[in-house]
Design an enzyme around this catalytic site. Structure first.
Site, PDB file in Angstrom:
ATOM      1  N   CYS B  36       0.737  -1.556  -0.107  1.00 28.27           N
ATOM      2  CA  CYS B  36      -0.340   0.525  -0.268  1.00 28.27           C
ATOM      3  C   CYS B  36       0.656   1.834  -0.541  1.00 28.27           C
ATOM      4  CB  CYS B  36      -0.769   0.187   1.165  1.00 28.27           C
ATOM      5  SG  CYS B  36      -2.147  -1.405   0.978  1.00 28.27           S
ATOM      6  N   ASP B  38       2.504   2.421   2.595  1.00 28.49           N
ATOM      7  CA  ASP B  38       2.673   3.266   4.392  1.00 28.49           C
ATOM      8  C   ASP B  38       2.382   2.277   5.213  1.00 28.49           C
ATOM      9  OD1 ASP B  38      -0.397   3.269   3.249  1.00 28.49           O
ATOM     10  OD2 ASP B  38      -0.016   5.504   3.663  1.00 28.49           O
ATOM     11  N   CYS B  66       4.304   8.279   2.584  1.00 29.66           N
ATOM     12  CA  CYS B  66       4.633   9.296   1.383  1.00 29.66           C
ATOM     13  C   CYS B  66       4.729  10.359   2.454  1.00 29.66           C
ATOM     14  CB  CYS B  66       3.775   9.317   0.623  1.00 29.66           C
ATOM     15  SG  CYS B  66       2.012   9.609   1.163  1.00 29.66           S
ATOM     16  N   CYS B 110      -4.551   8.329   3.978  1.00 26.54           N
ATOM     17  CA  CYS B 110      -3.161   8.374   4.384  1.00 26.54           C
ATOM     18  C   CYS B 110      -3.565   8.268   6.386  1.00 26.54           C
ATOM     19  CB  CYS B 110      -2.245   9.263   4.279  1.00 26.54           C
ATOM     20  SG  CYS B 110      -2.199   9.160   2.005  1.00 26.54           S
TER      21      CYS B 110
END
Lengths: 393, 130
Positions: B36, B38, B66, B110
């Site tokens: 994914c 992360d 990110c 996120c």
């Protein structure tokens, strides 16, 4: 220090090109279709430029159709051939690593009832000629294969591909937007029927490109109006753009110098940073392309930290795309999603210097270390790779 | 690409304050996975305030991800440090995003990671306590 290593996206317009363009904005601004002297001056520049550009790929001048750029050229090639050859068939063959300007029209044609085959590529990004031969049928009207890949830099053997197409009586188009003036192209010797190129990738202005259409190729016009461009594309010719494009073609390409710096950059990264992987073929690659996956770091974060240090690069990370999908090219060469995440593309130009590369490597080492120190994911730690854990809104 | 991050997101991304590890942490949570893009690991140390309520005395994080993943996880850590476990559990990803002046819609997910991360650490602590 500012270091621009995103020349695959676009390039700086060279001073020589700017100088060549200016008179065509300020003085010779006529319409090439007009009968007076203003028009004649524009027409003269248009045809002179067309000749220079045609020579670069050993085409005849009338085979060069100026467009607004690479995307339009690709669209014209795909759709123009599809619509112009419906009587012959409805099948198009392309690859899984094309630019969106090829994939987009192919998808549209598919929705209209055309059949599209997407050829696989191997781990270095090469199509398999046997698969191509097998897929060509009597319904096939066009094969389109990208020459130098914009992401991983792999350069296909288009001469061999075109030979197969010629033997089977199928048109061959290549998207040469990245390779034009970087790889030797002779459309006659290589049996290329259609070829797309763009000016702003070679230090020319934006908004101008061409589609080479071999004489006798059956193609349907896509943009109607006047009978410009051998009646293949309507619209008043962008004379400043065309003059600039021709000037850019004439520049000293400094390919040897770029290639040397490319290999120096690859060598230093591989030697000085652990857990990296070069994507694309090591030898048959664009002279200015370096694409590397940095394990255990995410590309967007890496890109932003480099940006803070004045270094401009691009990434194939899903986190930087609007779809949250990793680059289709990296997936096609078999990269795991986690390795696609850490991919960075550095694209050099004739203006790139060794000092810039040294600075880039120095900063890159710091940034990769910084992000790896921040990351819980390290060598030897395996996380279960399941998709979509927290991606629900 | 040009993803529009707020100035605050970029500031936190450039200078995160809560990265690191806690040896002998009272609770550890790991969420996300490499595919994914992360992964977040949260370490917490639990103490008590004057009223005798359990609080997050210290928190350290590690994040692979990110710009948004790094900024949201650090902001989350900042927001729950010193809070009682009860208060902390009320915190959501939306609070984190708000604190950062918003996130691009495509990056909202996120912030889920940071919420899941500290919840996992608190759960781990409660499990160990039993």
């Amino acid at each position: 220090m500012k270091v621009y290593l995103d020349n695959g996206a676009t390039t700086k317009v060279s001073d020589e090109v700017v100088r060549a363009i200016l008179p065509y904005y300020k003085k010779h601004y006529g319409n090439a279709s007009s009968l007076h002297d203003f028009g004649a001056k524009a027409k003269e520049a248009l045809e002179k430029s067309r000749k220079i550009i045609a020579q670069e790929i050993n085409a005849d001048p009338e085979e060069i159709v100026f467009t607004s750029g690479g995307s339009e050229s690709d669209n014209l090639a795909i759709k123009g051939i599809a619509y112009g050859n419906k009587k012959k068939g409805n099948h198009i063959i392309t690859t899984k690593i094309e630019h969106p300007a090829i994939l987009g029209p192919c998808k549209e044609l598919f929705l209209e009832g055309f059949k599209v085959t997407y050829l696989d590529v191997d781990k270095n990004g090469f199509i398999k000629l046997n698969q191509l031969k097998k897929e060509i049928s009597d319904k096939t009207i066009l094969v389109s294969v990208i020459h130098g890949n914009n992401e991983i830099g792999t350069v296909q053997d288009i001469e061999k591909i075109a030979k197969i197409c010629k033997k089977k009586g199928v048109y061959f188009h290549t998207d040469a937007v990245q390779s034009f003036t970087k790889e030797k192209i002779d459309v006659k010797k290589m049996n290329i029927d259609l070829l797309s190129a763009s000016s702003h990738k070679i230090h020319g202005p934006k908004g101008i490109g061409f589609l080479y259409i071999r004489k006798g190729v059956n193609i349907k016009k896509m943009l109607y109006g006047g009978r410009h461009e051998n009646d293949k594309r309507a619209g008043t010719e962008n004379i400043p753009g065309i003059v600039g494009f021709a000037k850019a073609v004439q520049l000293d390409k400094k390919l040897k110098q770029i290639k040397k710096l490319r290999d120096y950059l690859i060598k230093r990264i591989e030697k000085e940073i652990s857990d990296v992987k070069l994507n694309g073929d090591r030898n048959k690659r664009l002279v200015n392309n370096v694409n590397i996956s940095f394990k255990y770091v995410e590309g967007e974060a890496l890109l932003m930290h480099l940006n803070d240090r004045g270094i401009a690069v691009s990434t194939g990370s899903a986190c930087s795309s609007q779809s949250l999908e990793p680059s289709h090219v990296l997936v096609a060469i078999g990269l795991k999603h986690e390795d696609a995440h850490g991919s960075i593309r550095f694209t050099l130009s004739r203006y790139t210097t060794k000092q810039e590369i040294d600075y880039t490597v120095r900063e890159l080492k710091k940034v990769v270390k910084l992000l790896r120190d921040m990351s819980p994911w390290k060598k030897g730690i395996n996380y279960e790779a399941k998709e979509g854990d927290h991606h629900g809104y | 690409m040009a993803i529009d991050y707020t100035k605050k997101v970029m500031r936190v991304f450039r200078n995160p304050k809560h990265f690191g590890e806690i040896k002998n942490a009272d609770g550890v949570g790991v969420v996300g996975n490499p595919a994914c893009g992360d992964i977040m690991k949260v370490f917490i140390k639990v103490g008590k305030n004057k009223k005798g309520e359990e609080i997050i005395k210290d928190i350290k994080i590690k994040t692979f991800g990110c710009v948004a993943a790094i900024a949201t996880s650090d902001t989350m850590a900042d927001m729950i440090k010193g809070k009682t476990l009860k208060e902390a559990m009320k915190l959501t990803n939306k609070d984190v995003a708000k604190k950062l002046g918003g996130l691009p819609p495509i990056k909202m997910h996120c912030s889920n990671l940071s919420e899941e991360g500290f919840r996992a650490a608190i759960k781990d602590y409660e499990k160990k306590k039993k």
